[in-house]
Design a protein around this motif. Structure first.
Motif, PDB file in Angstrom:
ATOM      1  N   SER A  51       0.827  -1.211   0.000  1.00 14.83           N
ATOM      2  CA  SER A  51       0.000   0.000   0.000  1.00 14.83           C
ATOM      3  C   SER A  51       0.860   1.259   0.000  1.00 14.83           C
ATOM      4  CB  SER A  51      -0.930   0.000   1.212  1.00 14.83           C
ATOM      5  OG  SER A  51      -1.812  -1.108   1.171  1.00 14.83           O
ATOM      6  N   ALA A  52       1.989   1.208   0.721  1.00 18.26           N
ATOM      7  CA  ALA A  52       2.881   2.371   0.764  1.00 18.26           C
ATOM      8  C   ALA A  52       3.514   2.652  -0.594  1.00 18.26           C
ATOM      9  CB  ALA A  52       3.971   2.143   1.806  1.00 18.26           C
ATOM     10  N   LEU A  53       3.575   1.641  -1.469  1.00 17.60           N
ATOM     11  CA  LEU A  53       4.182   1.806  -2.794  1.00 17.60           C
ATOM     12  C   LEU A  53       3.142   1.929  -3.902  1.00 17.60           C
ATOM     13  CD1 LEU A  53       6.992  -0.914  -2.483  1.00 17.60           C
ATOM     14  CD2 LEU A  53       7.236   1.557  -2.181  1.00 17.60           C
ATOM     15  N   SER A  54       1.876   2.122  -3.517  1.00 16.42           N
ATOM     16  CA  SER A  54       0.795   2.108  -4.510  1.00 16.42           C
ATOM     17  C   SER A  54       0.100   3.452  -4.643  1.00 16.42           C
ATOM     18  CB  SER A  54      -0.237   1.026  -4.133  1.00 16.42           C
ATOM     19  OG  SER A  54       0.363  -0.241  -4.114  1.00 16.42           O
ATOM     20  N   GLY A  55       0.791   4.533  -4.298  1.00 16.66           N
ATOM     21  CA  GLY A  55       0.193   5.859  -4.446  1.00 16.66           C
ATOM     22  C   GLY A  55      -0.010   6.234  -5.903  1.00 16.66           C
ATOM     23  N   ARG A  56      -0.871   7.210  -6.113  1.00 10.95           N
ATOM     24  CA  ARG A  56      -1.166   7.675  -7.470  1.00 10.95           C
ATOM     25  C   ARG A  56       0.056   8.388  -8.058  1.00 10.95           C
ATOM     26  NH1 ARG A  56      -5.886   8.702 -10.240  1.00 10.95           N
ATOM     27  NH2 ARG A  56      -5.780  10.272 -11.870  1.00 10.95           N
ATOM     28  N   LEU A  57       0.394   8.060  -9.284  1.00 15.60           N
ATOM     29  CA  LEU A  57       1.545   8.674  -9.947  1.00 15.60           C
ATOM     30  C   LEU A  57       1.117   9.967 -10.632  1.00 15.60           C
ATOM     31  CD1 LEU A  57       3.185   5.555 -11.634  1.00 15.60           C
ATOM     32  CD2 LEU A  57       3.898   6.694  -9.523  1.00 15.60           C
ATOM     33  N   PRO A  58       1.952  11.019 -10.558  1.00 19.40           N
ATOM     34  CA  PRO A  58       1.636  12.254 -11.296  1.00 19.40           C
ATOM     35  C   PRO A  58       1.603  11.984 -12.800  1.00 19.40           C
ATOM     36  CG  PRO A  58       3.405  12.609  -9.691  1.00 19.40           C
ATOM     37  CD  PRO A  58       3.193  11.124  -9.787  1.00 19.40           C
ATOM     38  N   ARG A  59       0.834  12.807 -13.509  1.00 20.24           N
ATOM     39  CA  ARG A  59       0.747  12.622 -14.956  1.00 20.24           C
ATOM     40  C   ARG A  59       2.084  12.891 -15.619  1.00 20.24           C
ATOM     41  NH1 ARG A  59      -0.550  15.380 -19.646  1.00 20.24           N
ATOM     42  NH2 ARG A  59      -0.468  17.371 -18.566  1.00 20.24           N
ATOM     43  N   LEU A 116      10.654   7.668 -11.094  1.00 19.18           N
ATOM     44  CA  LEU A 116       9.917   6.407 -11.220  1.00 19.18           C
ATOM     45  C   LEU A 116      10.792   5.182 -10.978  1.00 19.18           C
ATOM     46  CD1 LEU A 116       7.750   7.164 -14.386  1.00 19.18           C
ATOM     47  CD2 LEU A 116       6.952   7.015 -12.030  1.00 19.18           C
ATOM     48  N   GLU A 117      12.039   5.227 -11.411  1.00 20.77           N
ATOM     49  CA  GLU A 117      12.883   4.028 -11.363  1.00 20.77           C
ATOM     50  C   GLU A 117      13.148   3.520  -9.941  1.00 20.77           C
ATOM     51  OE1 GLU A 117      16.161   5.239 -13.730  1.00 20.77           O
ATOM     52  OE2 GLU A 117      15.218   4.645 -15.629  1.00 20.77           O
ATOM     53  N   PRO A 118      13.395   4.395  -8.923  1.00 19.71           N
ATOM     54  CA  PRO A 118      13.540   3.865  -7.557  1.00 19.71           C
ATOM     55  C   PRO A 118      12.283   3.162  -7.052  1.00 19.71           C
ATOM     56  CG  PRO A 118      14.417   6.088  -7.700  1.00 19.71           C
ATOM     57  CD  PRO A 118      13.711   5.829  -8.982  1.00 19.71           C
ATOM     58  N   LEU A 119      11.110   3.686  -7.413  1.00 18.44           N
ATOM     59  CA  LEU A 119       9.860   3.034  -7.026  1.00 18.44           C
ATOM     60  C   LEU A 119       9.742   1.665  -7.677  1.00 18.44           C
ATOM     61  CD1 LEU A 119       7.049   3.015  -5.724  1.00 18.44           C
ATOM     62  CD2 LEU A 119       6.201   4.301  -7.712  1.00 18.44           C
ATOM     63  N   ALA A 120      10.144   1.568  -8.947  1.00 12.81           N
ATOM     64  CA  ALA A 120      10.101   0.283  -9.647  1.00 12.81           C
ATOM     65  C   ALA A 120      11.040  -0.727  -8.995  1.00 12.81           C
ATOM     66  CB  ALA A 120      10.462   0.474 -11.117  1.00 12.81           C
ATOM     67  N   VAL A 121      12.208  -0.275  -8.547  1.00 11.49           N
ATOM     68  CA  VAL A 121      13.167  -1.175  -7.887  1.00 11.49           C
ATOM     69  C   VAL A 121      12.576  -1.716  -6.585  1.00 11.49           C
ATOM     70  CG1 VAL A 121      15.403  -1.259  -6.729  1.00 11.49           C
ATOM     71  CG2 VAL A 121      15.194  -0.117  -8.943  1.00 11.49           C
ATOM     72  N   GLN A 122      11.934  -0.850  -5.791  1.00 10.20           N
ATOM     73  CA  GLN A 122      11.319  -1.297  -4.538  1.00 10.20           C
ATOM     74  C   GLN A 122      10.180  -2.281  -4.791  1.00 10.20           C
ATOM     75  OE1 GLN A 122      10.666   1.915  -1.522  1.00 10.20           O
ATOM     76  NE2 GLN A 122      11.489   3.264  -3.105  1.00 10.20           N
ATOM     77  N   LEU A 123       9.364  -1.995  -5.804  1.00 11.21           N
ATOM     78  CA  LEU A 123       8.261  -2.904  -6.129  1.00 11.21           C
ATOM     79  C   LEU A 123       8.785  -4.254  -6.606  1.00 11.21           C
ATOM     80  CD1 LEU A 123       5.801  -0.452  -7.923  1.00 11.21           C
ATOM     81  CD2 LEU A 123       5.325  -1.738  -5.837  1.00 11.21           C
ATOM     82  N   GLU A 124       9.860  -4.239  -7.399  1.00 14.94           N
ATOM     83  CA  GLU A 124      10.425  -5.492  -7.882  1.00 14.94           C
ATOM     84  C   GLU A 124      10.965  -6.337  -6.733  1.00 14.94           C
ATOM     85  OE1 GLU A 124      13.335  -7.113 -11.447  1.00 14.94           O
ATOM     86  OE2 GLU A 124      13.332  -4.992 -10.920  1.00 14.94           O
ATOM     87  N   ALA A 125      11.602  -5.685  -5.750  1.00 12.43           N
ATOM     88  CA  ALA A 125      12.111  -6.414  -4.582  1.00 12.43           C
ATOM     89  C   ALA A 125      10.967  -7.051  -3.801  1.00 12.43           C
ATOM     90  CB  ALA A 125      12.911  -5.470  -3.685  1.00 12.43           C
ATOM     91  N   LEU A 126       9.863  -6.302  -3.647  1.00 11.83           N
ATOM     92  CA  LEU A 126       8.698  -6.854  -2.947  1.00 11.83           C
ATOM     93  C   LEU A 126       8.077  -7.995  -3.743  1.00 11.83           C
ATOM     94  CD1 LEU A 126       6.686  -6.764  -0.625  1.00 11.83           C
ATOM     95  CD2 LEU A 126       5.430  -4.976  -1.862  1.00 11.83           C
ATOM     96  N   ALA A 127       8.006  -7.843  -5.069  1.00 16.95           N
ATOM     97  CA  ALA A 127       7.436  -8.897  -5.915  1.00 16.95           C
ATOM     98  C   ALA A 127       8.264 -10.181  -5.813  1.00 16.95           C
ATOM     99  CB  ALA A 127       7.355  -8.428  -7.365  1.00 16.95           C
ATOM    100  N   ILE A 128       9.581 -10.055  -5.797  1.00 16.84           N
ATOM    101  CA  ILE A 128      10.453 -11.230  -5.675  1.00 16.84           C
ATOM    102  C   ILE A 128      10.223 -11.921  -4.333  1.00 16.84           C
ATOM    103  CG2 ILE A 128      12.855 -11.958  -5.470  1.00 16.84           C
ATOM    104  CD1 ILE A 128      13.567  -9.779  -7.509  1.00 16.84           C
ATOM    105  N   GLU A 129      10.112 -11.110  -3.271  1.00 15.06           N
ATOM    106  CA  GLU A 129       9.907 -11.684  -1.936  1.00 15.06           C
ATOM    107  C   GLU A 129       8.578 -12.412  -1.842  1.00 15.06           C
ATOM    108  OE1 GLU A 129       9.754 -10.105   2.711  1.00 15.06           O
ATOM    109  OE2 GLU A 129      10.511  -8.794   1.111  1.00 15.06           O
TER     110      GLU A 129
END
Length: 407
Positions: free
Chosen positions: A203-211, A218-231
């Motif tokens: 939920s902390a990584l699912s905020g609305r992205l600016p247009r 964006l890339e640091p957010l993608a890295v954090q999401l990928e780490a969570l997805a792997i886990e």
């Protein structure tokens, strides 16, 4: 032919160093350089944020470029255009005079055009005897030619940045989708793990992205999401491996067995086998096999969990009807067949059916019926689950509500 020294603007407008640099850059442009007018304008459009000009300023620049008949531009006096304010207003679809002057100033400040003002500030051209333009006063578009390569480089950088941002946004969207569905199936299937914590992190990584957002954001957010997805994926895969192991044990004979194979009874305890009676002898006519005895009357269960009767095809008059209806309710609640089979194996058909009826009765409180049933199944296997307190609690709730209604 342009002057070999900086020209100054008419009236109260002051000369700036930016204007001097722009004019020097224009004088240094090779005379044989040729650029495509609209291709360069497209580059300027893509790089407008880097050049600090607005869409409306680009509209004015487009209007100035339409004053040149040729598509190929070369340095020289032919690049000076001298449209009147009325003509520019028509070419910019009715832009007001004050707005027009503001955007012309922005184009001059950005070094895209140069003012070549006449002695009285008017825009016009002096023609020679043969009709050709001898000297013109207006706006010099030579910087468009001189800086064409610079505009193309800036535009290419912007396009690459835009592509990086688009790829990062797509990656984030896919990762969010994958994580959400992995967590949902994990909770439903009762996979081991702190799924509430994973949900909070997600939920902390699912905020609305600016247009409009850069790739660097964006890339640091993608890295954090990928780490969570792997886990999360590893936890699901370990749960799947455990299920396969259990399935192999089941096929090899290491399976759960019900210690009591007597049918459900409604009012009396299960009958004892007579000496000499074998397991091949007929069972009770209730039609429910391989179940543990239930001490509650069917009518008592239906009073505690009345909602299940709405799903019965032709009413519930015996335990077989309850089991059949519970199987239908299981599907309506979104409980997977494997979760139902495991519950029947651990609790017996009778207690499993009553449990389904209880879950249905409390469906407004239970967010994930499948995960809830699997949790009860694990407790039943450990000998820590009894259907009695559940039915009694629902019966007391039903009795209280009935008493208020009659009162």
């Amino acid at each position: 032919m342009t002057e070999s020294y900086p020209t100054t603007p008419f009236g109260r407008r002051t000369l700036t160093l930016a204007m001097v640099a722009s004019q020097a850059n224009a004088r240094a442009c090779p005379n044989d350089k040729v650029v495509h007018k609209w291709k360069t304008f497209r580059s300027i459009t893509d790089a407008k944020d880097r050049l600090h000009i607005s869409d409306r300023a680009l509209t004015v620049l487009n209007a100035l470029l339409t004053c040149l008949p040729d598509t190929a531009l070369t340095p020289g006096k032919d690049l000076i255009v001298f449209p009147s304010n009325m003509s520019l207003s028509e070419r910019t679809h009715g832009m007001a005079g004050t707005t027009l002057r503001r955007h012309l100033f922005a184009l001059v400040s950005a070094g895209l055009i140069i003012r070549r003002d006449s002695p009285n500030g008017k825009r016009y051209a002096r023609r020679s005897m043969d009709g050709s333009i001898d000297r013109a006063y207006g706006f010099d578009l030579t910087p468009i030619v001189a800086r064409a390569d610079e505009f193309e480089c800036l535009a290419e950088e912007v396009r690459l940045e835009r592509r990086r941002a688009g790829l990062a946004r797509e990656r984030i969207t896919i990762l969010r989708r994958d994580i959400a569905k992995m967590i949902a199936i994990a909770v439903e299937e009762g996979a081991p793990g702190d799924w509430r914590l994973h949900q909070v992190r997600f939920s902390a990584l699912s905020g609305r992205l600016p247009r409009m957002v850069s790739a660097e954001a964006l890339e640091p957010l993608a890295v954090q999401l990928e780490a969570l997805a792997i886990e999360v994926g590893k936890l699901l895969e370990s749960h799947l491996s455990a299920q396969k192991t259990d399935g192999n044990d089941h096929h090899s004979g290491a399976q759960y067995q019900n210690s009591n194979t007597e049918p459900l009874t409604e009012l009396e305890p299960a009958p004892q086998k007579k000496r000499g009676q074998t397991s091949s002898e007929p069972r009770s006519p209730s039609g429910v096999g391989d179940t543990k005895p239930v001490t509650f009357p069917l009518g008592f269960v239906l009073k505690a969990c009345p909602d299940i009767a709405m799903y019965a095809r032709s009413g519930i008059s015996n335990w077989g009807d309850l089991v059949a209806t519970a199987s239908l309710v299981r599907s309506a609640l979104g409980i997977s067949p494997s979760a139902w089979e495991e519950a029947v194996e651990a609790m017996g058909e009778g207690d499993a059916s009553i449990t389904i009826a209880a879950i249905l009765q409390r469906s407004d409180e239970i967010k994930s019926p499948g995960g809830y049933l699997r949790g009860l199944t694990m407790k039943a296997r450990a000998g820590q689950y009894s259907i009695g307190p559940v039915v009694m609690a629902l019966w007391r709730k039903y009795s209280t509500q009935s008493g208020r209604a009659t009162g």
